[in-house]
Design a protein around this motif. Structure first.
Motif, PDB file in Angstrom:
ATOM      1  N   ARG A 137     -10.685   4.125   7.836  1.00  0.00           N
ATOM      2  CA  ARG A 137     -11.811   3.196   7.720  1.00  0.00           C
ATOM      3  C   ARG A 137     -11.925   2.347   8.984  1.00  0.00           C
ATOM      4  O   ARG A 137     -13.024   2.111   9.486  1.00  0.00           O
ATOM      5  N   ILE A 138     -10.800   1.899   9.501  1.00  0.00           N
ATOM      6  CA  ILE A 138     -10.810   1.099  10.729  1.00  0.00           C
ATOM      7  C   ILE A 138     -11.306   1.943  11.899  1.00  0.00           C
ATOM      8  O   ILE A 138     -12.156   1.496  12.680  1.00  0.00           O
ATOM      9  N   LEU A 139     -10.818   3.164  12.021  1.00  0.00           N
ATOM     10  CA  LEU A 139     -11.290   4.052  13.095  1.00  0.00           C
ATOM     11  C   LEU A 139     -12.786   4.315  12.966  1.00  0.00           C
ATOM     12  O   LEU A 139     -13.499   4.397  13.974  1.00  0.00           O
ATOM     13  N   SER A 140     -13.265   4.423  11.743  1.00  0.00           N
ATOM     14  CA  SER A 140     -14.690   4.648  11.516  1.00  0.00           C
ATOM     15  C   SER A 140     -15.520   3.460  12.005  1.00  0.00           C
ATOM     16  O   SER A 140     -16.549   3.636  12.663  1.00  0.00           O
ATOM     17  N   VAL A 141     -15.067   2.253  11.710  1.00  0.00           N
ATOM     18  CA  VAL A 141     -15.769   1.047  12.158  1.00  0.00           C
ATOM     19  C   VAL A 141     -15.788   0.991  13.685  1.00  0.00           C
ATOM     20  O   VAL A 141     -16.810   0.671  14.293  1.00  0.00           O
ATOM     21  N   ILE A 142     -14.680   1.328  14.305  1.00  0.00           N
ATOM     22  CA  ILE A 142     -14.618   1.344  15.770  1.00  0.00           C
ATOM     23  C   ILE A 142     -15.589   2.381  16.326  1.00  0.00           C
ATOM     24  O   ILE A 142     -16.364   2.107  17.246  1.00  0.00           O
ATOM     25  N   GLU A 143     -15.573   3.581  15.754  1.00  0.00           N
ATOM     26  CA  GLU A 143     -16.459   4.665  16.205  1.00  0.00           C
ATOM     27  C   GLU A 143     -17.934   4.274  16.070  1.00  0.00           C
ATOM     28  O   GLU A 143     -18.723   4.473  16.992  1.00  0.00           O
ATOM     29  N   LEU A 144     -18.295   3.720  14.922  1.00  0.00           N
ATOM     30  CA  LEU A 144     -19.692   3.322  14.701  1.00  0.00           C
ATOM     31  C   LEU A 144     -20.122   2.239  15.688  1.00  0.00           C
ATOM     32  O   LEU A 144     -21.242   2.269  16.201  1.00  0.00           O
ATOM     33  N   SER A 145     -19.239   1.291  15.972  1.00  0.00           N
ATOM     34  CA  SER A 145     -19.558   0.235  16.929  1.00  0.00           C
ATOM     35  C   SER A 145     -19.707   0.796  18.340  1.00  0.00           C
ATOM     36  O   SER A 145     -20.631   0.419  19.060  1.00  0.00           O
ATOM     37  N   LEU A 146     -18.813   1.692  18.715  1.00  0.00           N
ATOM     38  CA  LEU A 146     -18.917   2.308  20.042  1.00  0.00           C
ATOM     39  C   LEU A 146     -20.219   3.081  20.183  1.00  0.00           C
ATOM     40  O   LEU A 146     -20.871   3.028  21.235  1.00  0.00           O
ATOM     41  N   ALA A 149      -2.554  -3.755   9.913  1.00  0.00           N
ATOM     42  CA  ALA A 149      -2.960  -2.349   9.940  1.00  0.00           C
ATOM     43  C   ALA A 149      -3.042  -1.835  11.377  1.00  0.00           C
ATOM     44  O   ALA A 149      -2.608  -0.715  11.670  1.00  0.00           O
ATOM     45  N   LEU A 150      -3.579  -2.646  12.290  1.00  0.00           N
ATOM     46  CA  LEU A 150      -3.692  -2.226  13.689  1.00  0.00           C
ATOM     47  C   LEU A 150      -2.318  -2.059  14.334  1.00  0.00           C
ATOM     48  O   LEU A 150      -2.108  -1.131  15.122  1.00  0.00           O
ATOM     49  N   VAL A 151      -1.384  -2.942  13.998  1.00  0.00           N
ATOM     50  CA  VAL A 151      -0.025  -2.809  14.532  1.00  0.00           C
ATOM     51  C   VAL A 151       0.596  -1.507  14.043  1.00  0.00           C
ATOM     52  O   VAL A 151       1.217  -0.768  14.810  1.00  0.00           O
ATOM     53  N   ARG A 152       0.409  -1.194  12.769  1.00  0.00           N
ATOM     54  CA  ARG A 152       0.926   0.070  12.225  1.00  0.00           C
ATOM     55  C   ARG A 152       0.246   1.257  12.914  1.00  0.00           C
ATOM     56  O   ARG A 152       0.896   2.244  13.267  1.00  0.00           O
ATOM     57  N   MET A 153      -1.065   1.152  13.119  1.00  0.00           N
ATOM     58  CA  MET A 153      -1.798   2.225  13.784  1.00  0.00           C
ATOM     59  C   MET A 153      -1.319   2.406  15.220  1.00  0.00           C
ATOM     60  O   MET A 153      -1.253   3.524  15.717  1.00  0.00           O
ATOM     61  N   GLN A 154      -0.953   1.296  15.873  1.00  0.00           N
ATOM     62  CA  GLN A 154      -0.409   1.383  17.228  1.00  0.00           C
ATOM     63  C   GLN A 154       0.933   2.113  17.195  1.00  0.00           C
ATOM     64  O   GLN A 154       1.184   3.001  18.010  1.00  0.00           O
ATOM     65  N   ARG A 155       1.785   1.757  16.242  1.00  0.00           N
ATOM     66  CA  ARG A 155       3.084   2.438  16.121  1.00  0.00           C
ATOM     67  C   ARG A 155       2.911   3.924  15.835  1.00  0.00           C
ATOM     68  O   ARG A 155       3.710   4.738  16.278  1.00  0.00           O
ATOM     69  N   ASP A 156       1.847   4.270  15.100  1.00  0.00           N
ATOM     70  CA  ASP A 156       1.580   5.673  14.769  1.00  0.00           C
ATOM     71  C   ASP A 156       0.864   6.415  15.889  1.00  0.00           C
ATOM     72  O   ASP A 156       0.598   7.614  15.777  1.00  0.00           O
ATOM     73  N   GLY A 157       0.493   5.697  16.964  1.00  0.00           N
ATOM     74  CA  GLY A 157      -0.143   6.329  18.114  1.00  0.00           C
ATOM     75  C   GLY A 157      -1.640   6.519  17.994  1.00  0.00           C
ATOM     76  O   GLY A 157      -2.233   7.259  18.770  1.00  0.00           O
ATOM     77  N   LEU A 158      -2.284   5.832  17.032  1.00  0.00           N
ATOM     78  CA  LEU A 158      -3.724   5.987  16.832  1.00  0.00           C
ATOM     79  C   LEU A 158      -4.552   5.086  17.727  1.00  0.00           C
ATOM     80  O   LEU A 158      -5.665   5.455  18.119  1.00  0.00           O
ATOM     81  N   LEU A 205       0.830  -1.205   0.000  1.00  0.00           N
ATOM     82  CA  LEU A 205       0.000   0.000   0.000  1.00  0.00           C
ATOM     83  C   LEU A 205       0.862   1.252   0.000  1.00  0.00           C
ATOM     84  O   LEU A 205       1.934   1.293   0.601  1.00  0.00           O
ATOM     85  N   THR A 206       0.339   2.271  -0.658  1.00  0.00           N
ATOM     86  CA  THR A 206       0.994   3.571  -0.614  1.00  0.00           C
ATOM     87  C   THR A 206       0.684   4.215   0.741  1.00  0.00           C
ATOM     88  O   THR A 206      -0.261   3.794   1.432  1.00  0.00           O
ATOM     89  N   PRO A 207       1.436   5.239   1.143  1.00  0.00           N
ATOM     90  CA  PRO A 207       1.117   5.924   2.411  1.00  0.00           C
ATOM     91  C   PRO A 207      -0.331   6.445   2.439  1.00  0.00           C
ATOM     92  O   PRO A 207      -0.992   6.354   3.473  1.00  0.00           O
ATOM     93  N   LYS A 208      -0.815   6.950   1.318  1.00  0.00           N
ATOM     94  CA  LYS A 208      -2.195   7.450   1.268  1.00  0.00           C
ATOM     95  C   LYS A 208      -3.183   6.307   1.492  1.00  0.00           C
ATOM     96  O   LYS A 208      -4.156   6.455   2.233  1.00  0.00           O
ATOM     97  N   GLN A 209      -2.937   5.151   0.876  1.00  0.00           N
ATOM     98  CA  GLN A 209      -3.817   4.002   1.057  1.00  0.00           C
ATOM     99  C   GLN A 209      -3.790   3.511   2.505  1.00  0.00           C
ATOM    100  O   GLN A 209      -4.827   3.135   3.048  1.00  0.00           O
ATOM    101  N   ARG A 210      -2.604   3.519   3.128  1.00  0.00           N
ATOM    102  CA  ARG A 210      -2.508   3.127   4.535  1.00  0.00           C
ATOM    103  C   ARG A 210      -3.296   4.081   5.423  1.00  0.00           C
ATOM    104  O   ARG A 210      -3.989   3.657   6.347  1.00  0.00           O
TER     105      ARG A 210
END
Length: 91
Positions: free
Chosen positions: A13-22, A48-57, A2-7
């Protein structure tokens, strides 16, 4: 690969799914629920979640079940990303 933009788009999208579920249930969805909703393999979601963890999300306790949460930085990043977009466009 994936490109940085795609990541970034995948992370939002993952954050959106989490938000909608919450909002709907008060709970973070399971990995299986997220992978199904996003049409992603569980291994891709985990990567993706591991990368998001490294990015502090997001953060979680790898020794406990259902401990995934969005960090304050993740909330701020998500809110900035969805400004000007409909929530459905992120999912």
């Amino acid at each position: 690969m994936l490109t940085p933009k795609q990541r970034d788009e995948r992370a939002m999208r993952i954050l959106s799914v989490i938000e909608l579920s919450l909002d709907a249930t008060g709970e973070v969805p399971t990995a299986l629920q997220m992978s199904r909703q996003l049409s992603m393999a569980k291994s891709s979601l985990h990567e993706a979640l591991v990368r998001m963890q490294r990015d502090g999300l997001v953060e979680w306790d790898k020794h406990a079940i259902k401990t995934l949460y969005v960090t304050d930085y993740g909330d701020l990043t998500y809110e900035r990303a969805k400004r000007g977009k409909e929530l459905g466009e992120l999912v």
